[in-house]
Scaffold this motif. Structure first.
Motif, PDB file in Angstrom:
ATOM      1  N   LYS A 146      -3.002  -0.681  -3.281  1.00 37.99           N
ATOM      2  CA  LYS A 146      -3.847   0.596  -3.094  1.00 37.99           C
ATOM      3  C   LYS A 146      -2.970   2.134  -2.731  1.00 37.99           C
ATOM      4  O   LYS A 146      -1.835   1.769  -2.535  1.00 37.99           O
ATOM      5  N   TYR A 195      -3.428   5.636  -0.882  1.00 40.72           N
ATOM      6  CA  TYR A 195      -4.140   6.571   0.169  1.00 40.72           C
ATOM      7  C   TYR A 195      -3.356   8.023   0.216  1.00 40.72           C
ATOM      8  O   TYR A 195      -1.981   8.016   0.046  1.00 40.72           O
ATOM      9  N   VAL A 254       0.837  -1.225   0.063  1.00 45.43           N
ATOM     10  CA  VAL A 254      -0.053  -0.075   0.081  1.00 45.43           C
ATOM     11  C   VAL A 254       0.821   1.176   0.034  1.00 45.43           C
ATOM     12  O   VAL A 254       2.059   1.140   0.606  1.00 45.43           O
TER      13      VAL A 254
END
Length: 365
Positions: A339, A341, A306
């Motif tokens: 992902k 963020y 991530v």
């Protein structure tokens, strides 16, 4: 083991804020710092009193960047040895002009004082801050800073001849920024247990032939690896014990190694071991903002990769990033984040480093 140690008399060339002091006179300076000084001067005064006591050890607080901060005892004799090694490695003889802009709470600040007293430097003190050179209007031969301080002081680096940067990895973005400086900027490798740095690498050589610049170890340091490929340090001048680190390295010669990352940061994604620090270096080529990658629990992979970026959320930026990451040739397919963020402001440690765990927690919570 003897608990007494005769602290060497200050070097005849030593000066603190333009004045020479003997050990006896330093006692008075220390007391006045504690009684009348600012908070940062009180810390300097407290350390000087500790240093001048006949005890063999100084108590030092670790920074806590890799765990809970703790108090450890370091032999004064080892601190003197470390100062001598720094002088030889960086060619910093007596009468070197130096600036102290780090707090004397931690080993880096304490060692600047020891180097000055032992080697005969002319040391000036300024309050520790994120912009330490803002109130400086003369040139110094030597200074030590954190990456955060360097990032905020690029425009005033012409005031420093040689600079060492420690207390955290220097980001690829910051490495790019120092390339054009005339100041010789060294990234250092070390820890409280090794009495600051045991290795350094020049970040801005005039001719850069090496793709990955290795760290070069200081005099009287032996390096090896354990079965995890982590660095093992034997430094009898600095520590009674052999120090086993959690830093994954590649040893090139008995004097040189390449730092790959911390083993406690390693992400196991579908059986592939990923080093976040290596991936972050590659991603920094296309991302200007601060970033880091981490592993998050995933049913299929065990951990999925991530990416966290310090920026307010933007759908356009997200799509652009995904597209650029896909076409980034240096990234292996396993190194592509699953992902992304965005976080407006990363959580930080007291020294300005990214506090990964707290930043992740703030997002997940």
């Amino acid at each position: 083991m003897a608990n007494k140690y005769k602290v060497p008399e200050t070097h005849p060339d030593f000066k603190l804020n333009k004045t020479h002091f003997s050990n006896a006179e330093l006692h008075q300076v220390a007391y006045s710092f504690i009684k009348e000084g600012e908070a940062y001067e009180e810390k300097i005064g407290a350390f000087l009193l500790d240093w001048l006591k006949p005890s063999a050890y100084v108590e030092v607080k670790t920074s806590g960047s890799t765990g809970e901060p703790k108090i450890i005892k370091i032999k004064k004799e080892y601190m003197v040895n470390s100062a001598m090694a720094t002088s030889r490695f960086f060619d910093l003889p007596a009468n070197t002009t130096a600036l102290l802009c780090l707090p004397a709470t931690y080993i880096a600040g304490k060692m600047m004082l020891v180097r000055a007293m032992v080697l005969g430097w002319h040391l000036d003190i300024v309050p520790p801050s994120s912009t330490p050179l803002d109130q400086v209007f003369k040139r110094y031969d030597f200074c030590a800073v954190t990456p955060f301080q360097l990032d905020n002081s690029i425009g005033r680096m012409h005031l420093i001849g040689k600079l060492i940067v420690g207390g955290g990895a220097v980001s690829p973005k910051l490495q790019k920024m120092v390339k054009e400086l005339d100041t010789r900027v060294y990234e250092t490798y070390g820890m409280t247990e090794t009495v600051t740095h045991i290795a350094a690498k020049l970040l801005n050589p005039k001719v850069d032939k090496e793709k990955v610049r290795p760290f070069k170890v200081l005099p009287d340091i032996q390096i090896s690896q354990d079965d995890r490929d982590c660095l093992v340090i034997k430094a009898p001048q600095l520590s009674e014990e052999i120090i086993t680190t959690n830093d994954v390295v590649e040893i090139l010669t008995y004097k040189k190694f390449v730092w790959k990352g911390r083993i406690d940061h390693v992400i196991n994604s579908g059986g592939i071991k990923l080093h976040p620090e290596q991936i972050e270096k590659k991603l920094s080529k296309i991302i200007d903002q601060r970033l880091f990658v981490t592993g998050m629990e995933d049913d299929a992979l065990g951990e999925m990769l991530v990416l966290f970026v310090e920026n307010e959320f933007s759908e356009d930026l997200l799509q652009q990033l995904k597209s650029e990451i896909k076409t980034l040739k240096s990234l292996d397919k396993f190194e592509q984040p699953k992902k992304i963020y965005f976080i407006e402001k990363f959580e930080e440690t007291h020294t300005g480093k990214i506090h990964r765990a707290n930043t992740i927690k703030s997002k997940v919570d």
